[in-house]
Design an enzyme around this catalytic site. Structure first.
Site, PDB file in Angstrom:
ATOM      1  N   ARG A  49       0.857  -1.211   0.000  1.00  0.00           N
ATOM      2  CA  ARG A  49       0.000   0.000   0.000  1.00  0.00           C
ATOM      3  C   ARG A  49       0.881   1.244   0.000  1.00  0.00           C
ATOM      4  O   ARG A  49       0.575   2.237  -0.662  1.00  0.00           O
ATOM      5  CB  ARG A  49      -0.948   0.008   1.206  1.00  0.00           C
ATOM      6  CG  ARG A  49      -1.678   1.339   1.376  1.00  0.00           C
ATOM      7  CD  ARG A  49      -2.970   1.256   2.176  1.00  0.00           C
ATOM      8  NE  ARG A  49      -2.854   0.456   3.368  1.00  0.00           N
ATOM      9  CZ  ARG A  49      -2.250   0.850   4.515  1.00  0.00           C
ATOM     10  NH1 ARG A  49      -1.686   2.040   4.599  1.00  0.00           N
ATOM     11  NH2 ARG A  49      -2.201   0.039   5.555  1.00  0.00           N
ATOM     12  N   TYR A 101     -15.496  16.908 -15.631  1.00  0.00           N
ATOM     13  CA  TYR A 101     -16.065  15.563 -15.640  1.00  0.00           C
ATOM     14  C   TYR A 101     -17.089  15.445 -14.501  1.00  0.00           C
ATOM     15  O   TYR A 101     -16.801  15.823 -13.348  1.00  0.00           O
ATOM     16  CB  TYR A 101     -14.939  14.538 -15.496  1.00  0.00           C
ATOM     17  CG  TYR A 101     -15.426  13.145 -15.210  1.00  0.00           C
ATOM     18  CD1 TYR A 101     -16.279  12.497 -16.096  1.00  0.00           C
ATOM     19  CD2 TYR A 101     -15.053  12.478 -14.048  1.00  0.00           C
ATOM     20  CE1 TYR A 101     -16.748  11.222 -15.834  1.00  0.00           C
ATOM     21  CE2 TYR A 101     -15.510  11.201 -13.778  1.00  0.00           C
ATOM     22  CZ  TYR A 101     -16.364  10.580 -14.672  1.00  0.00           C
ATOM     23  OH  TYR A 101     -16.832   9.328 -14.400  1.00  0.00           O
ATOM     24  N   ASP A 173      -6.342  18.265 -14.850  1.00  0.00           N
ATOM     25  CA  ASP A 173      -6.717  16.919 -15.279  1.00  0.00           C
ATOM     26  C   ASP A 173      -6.328  16.803 -16.755  1.00  0.00           C
ATOM     27  O   ASP A 173      -6.925  17.449 -17.618  1.00  0.00           O
ATOM     28  CB  ASP A 173      -8.226  16.710 -15.072  1.00  0.00           C
ATOM     29  CG  ASP A 173      -8.653  15.273 -15.357  1.00  0.00           C
ATOM     30  OD1 ASP A 173      -8.026  14.629 -16.226  1.00  0.00           O
ATOM     31  OD2 ASP A 173      -9.616  14.797 -14.732  1.00  0.00           O
ATOM     32  N   LYS A 198      -7.962   5.623 -19.302  1.00  0.00           N
ATOM     33  CA  LYS A 198      -8.262   6.115 -20.651  1.00  0.00           C
ATOM     34  C   LYS A 198      -7.054   5.911 -21.576  1.00  0.00           C
ATOM     35  O   LYS A 198      -6.606   4.805 -21.745  1.00  0.00           O
ATOM     36  CB  LYS A 198      -8.710   7.579 -20.565  1.00  0.00           C
ATOM     37  CG  LYS A 198      -9.788   7.835 -19.498  1.00  0.00           C
ATOM     38  CD  LYS A 198     -11.048   7.081 -19.792  1.00  0.00           C
ATOM     39  CE  LYS A 198     -12.256   7.366 -18.916  1.00  0.00           C
ATOM     40  NZ  LYS A 198     -12.104   7.518 -17.506  1.00  0.00           N
TER      41      LYS A 198
HETATM   42  N1  PLP Z   1     -11.141  12.648 -15.189  1.00  0.00           N
HETATM   43  C1  PLP Z   1     -11.717  12.625 -16.401  1.00  0.00           C
HETATM   44  C2  PLP Z   1     -11.479  13.752 -17.355  1.00  0.00           C
HETATM   45  C3  PLP Z   1     -12.519  11.541 -16.776  1.00  0.00           C
HETATM   46  O1  PLP Z   1     -13.088  11.531 -17.994  1.00  0.00           O
HETATM   47  C4  PLP Z   1     -12.732  10.484 -15.846  1.00  0.00           C
HETATM   48  C5  PLP Z   1     -13.595   9.336 -16.170  1.00  0.00           C
HETATM   49  O2  PLP Z   1     -14.279   9.327 -17.179  1.00  0.00           O
HETATM   50  C6  PLP Z   1     -12.126  10.561 -14.584  1.00  0.00           C
HETATM   51  C7  PLP Z   1     -11.324  11.643 -14.286  1.00  0.00           C
HETATM   52  C8  PLP Z   1     -12.315   9.467 -13.561  1.00  0.00           C
HETATM   53  O3  PLP Z   1     -11.558   8.345 -13.904  1.00  0.00           O
HETATM   54  P1  PLP Z   1     -11.892   6.817 -13.513  1.00  0.00           P
HETATM   55  O4  PLP Z   1     -13.133   6.441 -14.254  1.00  0.00           O
HETATM   56  O5  PLP Z   1     -10.669   6.067 -13.943  1.00  0.00           O
HETATM   57  O6  PLP Z   1     -12.103   6.762 -12.027  1.00  0.00           O
END
Ligand code: PLP
Length: 390
Positions: A49, A101, A173, A198
């Site tokens: 961890r 998001y 992000d 992604k």
């Molecule tokens: N940030 C963005 C821009 C996203 O599109 C997403 C998910 O679609 C996330 C964060 C969250 O990621 P996760 O689905 O891997 O938890």
């Protein structure tokens, strides 16, 4: 030696580091714990961890690619978002974009309701609104550029400069572009967040995330918080994600190539009423995107004449785009954000963010462009034929 290209770092990280068997590819360490030489002397790793050798390889690769000090690999993108905002204390203000998001916004609102920080939502493309919000000296500004799903662009360098004057940190992000196409830390940001689920993994078979910090102090705080909150990712996921990362640069080229051809086809079709793609000169963020990005990415959003009814026909007619959430995998996907990825937002929040019920979002994959274009054309024809019949 000059700074290595991101493509080279992605391919070479950890290669030939195995001293035991001289394995070319770094081995996977699934062990949850590591033995101590004596009760006072742990090795480099003690408990997975806190730290794990396989996770470390991925963290080093991403930190180098983002030009950061170091990275923390988390169990999901949302765990990464949570980790990044864990640096805030109760009295500090978090400034977030109104169109980030939906899952991130839901988490921010939840944590703010629990009193973990104060929250202000702002349209970050509105310079005046942003300047006013910055006057309140927030502790952290959250940027998502291009945003999901409308691909709005904000000027990272300009916002970082303003933020620094107020002593405020900036987190970006970078899920949509990856360090191959955008490096926010070089533009002045303090933290970069990824849903590695992604493009970074790119094969739609791992849920994961990462936070990369610019300074040793921030890195240490994030590592401590990840260990304490239990947000760290698993070793097998890190292994698969590093394998995916090896081809990121090539994949991004093909995603972009296919996306630009699809945008041209959408532009030429009378059934399409609006396209959101930063590569188009008429996109309001085109100039900034040209400056701060090394390409326009593989995501496209658009609307059809006839709204949600046309969207239903278009989506049903597609054969090579799977109707699924997520994005950034080798396979092409189509999503309707209002009822899928962004359903966590209230209708009022979606309206405010400009997300219509009929909006379509494509995550363009790396299939042959001829096949994708043929599929888009036949689905658009199905929409217009449906209009003729009604
Ligand atoms: N940030 C963005 C821009 C996203 O599109 C997403 C998910 O679609 C996330 C964060 C969250 O990621 P996760 O689905 O891997 O938890």
């Amino acid at each position: 030696m000059t700074q290595q290209h991101t493509a080279t770092t992605a391919v070479r990280q950890g290669i030939e580091t195995d001293l035991q068997h001289r394995a070319v590819v770094p081995p996977i360490y699934l062990s949850s714990n590591y033995s101590f030489a004596d009760p006072q002397t742990p090795g480099a790793f003690d408990y997975s961890r806190s730290a794990n050798p396989t996770r470390e390889q991925l963290a080093i690769a991403l930190a180098e690619m983002e030009s950061g000090h170091s990275g923390v690999i988390t169990a999901s993108g949302m765990a990464a978002v949570h980790l990044a905002v864990s640096v805030l204390s109760a009295e500090e203000l978090l400034l977030v974009p109104h169109d980030c998001y939906g899952g991130s916004l839901r988490l921010f609102q939840h944590l703010a309701r629990k009193g973990q920080f104060r929250l202000q939502v702002v349209d970050m493309t509105d310079t005046e609104a942003l300047t006013q919000a910055l006057a309140a000296s927030p502790g952290l500004i959250w940027l998502e550029t291009p945003s999901n799903p409308l691909l709005r662009i904000v000027d990272i360098a300009a916002i970082c400069q303003q933020a620094k004057q107020q002593g405020c940190r900036v987190a970006v992000d970078n899920t949509f572009l990856t360090p191959v196409l955008q490096q926010p830390l070089l533009l002045g940001a303090d933290m970069v967040i990824h849903s590695t689920t992604k493009y970074i993994n790119g094969h739609s078979d791992v849920i994961g995330g990462a936070v990369i910090a610019k300074t040793p102090e921030l890195s240490e705080e994030l590592l401590w918080n990840a260990n304490t909150l239990g947000l760290s990712g698993g070793a097998l996921d890190a292994y698969l994600t590093l394998r995916g990362l090896r081809t990121l640069s090539l994949r991004m080229s093909q995603h972009q190539h296919n996306a630009s051809l699809i945008v041209a086809a959408l532009q030429a079709h009378p059934a399409v009423s609006h396209i959101y793609y930063p590569g188009l000169v008429q996109h309001p963020g085109h100039g900034i995107a040209q400056r701060q990005q090394r390409g326009f990415g593989g995501m496209i959003s658009f609307e059809l004449q006839g709204g949600a009814a046309s969207t239903g026909r278009f989506v049903a007619a597609l054969k090579l785009f799977s109707l699924a959430e997520s994005l950034g995998g080798v396979e092409s996907l189509v999503a309707v954000p209002a009822s899928m990825t962004h359903r966590a937002m209230t209708p009022e929040q979606r309206r405010c963010a400009g997300i219509s019920d009929g909006l379509i979002r494509l995550s363009v994959g790396i299939e042959h462009s001829d096949d994708l274009l043929a599929d888009i054309q036949q689905a658009l024809t199905a929409v217009t034929q449906g209009d003729d019949a009604s």
